[in-house]
Design a protein around this motif. Sequence first.
Motif, PDB file in Angstrom:
ATOM      1  N   VAL A  30       0.856  -1.191   0.000  1.00 42.74           N
ATOM      2  CA  VAL A  30       0.000   0.000   0.000  1.00 42.74           C
ATOM      3  C   VAL A  30       0.889   1.236   0.000  1.00 42.74           C
ATOM      4  O   VAL A  30       1.803   1.359   0.829  1.00 42.74           O
ATOM      5  CB  VAL A  30      -0.925   0.005   1.231  1.00 42.74           C
ATOM      6  N   LEU A  31       0.623   2.139  -0.921  1.00 41.60           N
ATOM      7  CA  LEU A  31       1.357   3.400  -1.000  1.00 41.60           C
ATOM      8  C   LEU A  31       0.537   4.504  -0.345  1.00 41.60           C
ATOM      9  O   LEU A  31      -0.601   4.761  -0.728  1.00 41.60           O
ATOM     10  CB  LEU A  31       1.641   3.771  -2.454  1.00 41.60           C
ATOM     11  N   ILE A  32       1.123   5.143   0.668  1.00 40.22           N
ATOM     12  CA  ILE A  32       0.499   6.313   1.304  1.00 40.22           C
ATOM     13  C   ILE A  32       1.056   7.560   0.629  1.00 40.22           C
ATOM     14  O   ILE A  32       2.257   7.840   0.701  1.00 40.22           O
ATOM     15  CB  ILE A  32       0.806   6.353   2.810  1.00 40.22           C
ATOM     16  N   PHE A  33       0.171   8.313  -0.014  1.00 38.40           N
ATOM     17  CA  PHE A  33       0.576   9.535  -0.710  1.00 38.40           C
ATOM     18  C   PHE A  33       0.029  10.719   0.075  1.00 38.40           C
ATOM     19  O   PHE A  33      -1.190  10.867   0.243  1.00 38.40           O
ATOM     20  CB  PHE A  33       0.018   9.537  -2.132  1.00 38.40           C
ATOM     21  N   SER A  34       0.927  11.576   0.584  1.00 40.35           N
ATOM     22  CA  SER A  34       0.508  12.639   1.503  1.00 40.35           C
ATOM     23  C   SER A  34       0.975  14.022   1.078  1.00 40.35           C
ATOM     24  O   SER A  34       1.081  14.928   1.916  1.00 40.35           O
ATOM     25  CB  SER A  34       1.025  12.328   2.916  1.00 40.35           C
ATOM     26  N   ARG A  35       1.226  14.204  -0.210  1.00 39.18           N
ATOM     27  CA  ARG A  35       1.670  15.520  -0.677  1.00 39.18           C
ATOM     28  C   ARG A  35       0.557  16.550  -0.496  1.00 39.18           C
ATOM     29  O   ARG A  35      -0.624  16.273  -0.720  1.00 39.18           O
ATOM     30  CB  ARG A  35       2.072  15.451  -2.149  1.00 39.18           C
ATOM     31  N   THR A  36       0.941  17.757  -0.080  1.00 38.18           N
ATOM     32  CA  THR A  36       0.001  18.874   0.030  1.00 38.18           C
ATOM     33  C   THR A  36       0.577  20.077  -0.694  1.00 38.18           C
ATOM     34  O   THR A  36       1.790  20.290  -0.714  1.00 38.18           O
ATOM     35  CB  THR A  36      -0.258  19.248   1.506  1.00 38.18           C
ATOM     36  N   VAL A  37      -0.316  20.848  -1.285  1.00 35.88           N
ATOM     37  CA  VAL A  37       0.072  22.084  -1.955  1.00 35.88           C
ATOM     38  C   VAL A  37      -0.496  23.283  -1.202  1.00 35.88           C
ATOM     39  O   VAL A  37       0.130  24.346  -1.115  1.00 35.88           O
ATOM     40  CB  VAL A  37      -0.400  22.086  -3.424  1.00 35.88           C
ATOM     41  N   ASP A  38      -1.680  23.113  -0.635  1.00 29.55           N
ATOM     42  CA  ASP A  38      -2.312  24.185   0.142  1.00 29.55           C
ATOM     43  C   ASP A  38      -2.189  23.848   1.634  1.00 29.55           C
ATOM     44  O   ASP A  38      -1.115  23.478   2.082  1.00 29.55           O
ATOM     45  CB  ASP A  38      -3.756  24.357  -0.302  1.00 29.55           C
ATOM     46  N   PHE A  39      -3.261  23.954   2.372  1.00 28.93           N
ATOM     47  CA  PHE A  39      -3.212  23.699   3.816  1.00 28.93           C
ATOM     48  C   PHE A  39      -2.618  22.315   4.108  1.00 28.93           C
ATOM     49  O   PHE A  39      -2.916  21.343   3.416  1.00 28.93           O
ATOM     50  CB  PHE A  39      -4.616  23.790   4.419  1.00 28.93           C
ATOM     51  N   ARG A  40      -1.772  22.263   5.140  1.00 28.51           N
ATOM     52  CA  ARG A  40      -1.171  20.990   5.531  1.00 28.51           C
ATOM     53  C   ARG A  40      -1.570  20.621   6.955  1.00 28.51           C
ATOM     54  O   ARG A  40      -1.406  21.423   7.887  1.00 28.51           O
ATOM     55  CB  ARG A  40       0.352  21.036   5.428  1.00 28.51           C
ATOM     56  N   HIS A  41      -2.099  19.412   7.119  1.00 30.39           N
ATOM     57  CA  HIS A  41      -2.475  18.925   8.440  1.00 30.39           C
ATOM     58  C   HIS A  41      -1.230  18.446   9.191  1.00 30.39           C
ATOM     59  O   HIS A  41      -0.454  17.652   8.657  1.00 30.39           O
ATOM     60  CB  HIS A  41      -3.472  17.771   8.319  1.00 30.39           C
ATOM     61  N   ASP A  42      -1.078  18.895  10.426  1.00 31.17           N
ATOM     62  CA  ASP A  42       0.083  18.445  11.198  1.00 31.17           C
ATOM     63  C   ASP A  42      -0.069  17.008  11.690  1.00 31.17           C
ATOM     64  O   ASP A  42       0.863  16.431  12.253  1.00 31.17           O
ATOM     65  CB  ASP A  42       0.374  19.394  12.360  1.00 31.17           C
ATOM     66  N   SER A  43      -1.237  16.413  11.444  1.00 35.73           N
ATOM     67  CA  SER A  43      -1.459  15.015  11.851  1.00 35.73           C
ATOM     68  C   SER A  43      -0.925  14.013  10.823  1.00 35.73           C
ATOM     69  O   SER A  43      -0.973  12.805  11.071  1.00 35.73           O
ATOM     70  CB  SER A  43      -2.953  14.760  12.075  1.00 35.73           C
ATOM     71  N   ILE A  44      -0.430  14.490   9.681  1.00 38.33           N
ATOM     72  CA  ILE A  44       0.014  13.567   8.625  1.00 38.33           C
ATOM     73  C   ILE A  44       1.119  12.624   9.104  1.00 38.33           C
ATOM     74  O   ILE A  44       1.017  11.404   8.909  1.00 38.33           O
ATOM     75  CB  ILE A  44       0.427  14.350   7.361  1.00 38.33           C
ATOM     76  N   PRO A  45       2.194  13.114   9.738  1.00 36.43           N
ATOM     77  CA  PRO A  45       3.213  12.163  10.224  1.00 36.43           C
ATOM     78  C   PRO A  45       2.663  11.173  11.238  1.00 36.43           C
ATOM     79  O   PRO A  45       3.052   9.995  11.237  1.00 36.43           O
ATOM     80  CB  PRO A  45       4.274  13.082  10.852  1.00 36.43           C
TER      81      PRO A  45
END
Length: 295
Positions: A30-45
């Motif tokens: 499974v590939l987790i893709f978490s790129r953001t261009v606008d608002f970024r959630h600090d919960s991603i990591p």
Amino acid sequence: MARRLLLFMALVSLLAILSQSQTTLGIPKVLIFSRTVDFRHDSIPTAINAFRQQSSSHNIQFDNTEDQTLFTDSYLSQYDAIIFLSNTGQVLDDPGIVAFQNWVNMGGNFIGIHAASDSLRNNTFFEQELGAHFRDHANLQNATVTVLNSSHPSTSMLPQRWAVQDEMYHFKSDPRAVGVVVLLSADPSTFFGSYNQTAPDPQEGSPSPKAWYQEHGAGASASAPGPVGRSWYTSLGHLNETWQDSTFMAHVMGGLTWALASNTTRAFNANAKVGNPSLSNGGNTSPAAATAQTS
């Protein structure tokens, strides 16, 4: 009569064994893709770490990246599912979108989480594969989510009325229009919304959708060789604390494992065109997928 019953039970056992043998063709990747261009959630990591902690118990290999250049036919072909994790904005270029749809056409399974619905906002393929695009949300607050379908693996463990602290999303269209089955809604009396809650929302339909699934992702093109994989989405997942909650993780992992059970990828189907056919839980095939970028 007893003999027939025994024969029937033996047949059921045999089918169960055959079914289990299908799941041992390969370890799902499974590939987790978490790129953001606008608002970024600090919960991603925190979310990525939460998925990795589920790896051994579910026998799933997770890779993660924010490198859009990895979205090529050859690279994506190794994955049984792709998770879009709280992405925002135009996170893929045109060649990447083409490769992504090619992978969907070949049977790949898609998972969207939280702000994933606020990415690729002008792309019809992605909107259909996901179900609907984000419009706005109520302020972060306590709310009660209601279970509309308790038989699905992503909701079977949830209470009928699930107390959460999250953003209650609203959508630009009714995902039921592309054939999704809505799993979760929300009790509008339990939170202050971003629209008049005394009547159904004219855009997203009623009851207000908060999580849903598609047996066959609607983003696949009409010329897809088939069979087409599954799609699952939850609008929850804003806070770091949410990703540390066992009930929420059971909800998400239930959606992921349900999608992987589509039998449309190599981990489960020897005739499939994408996915991981290997029983070896090796490392990433690309250093770029080893660590999610945070900038």
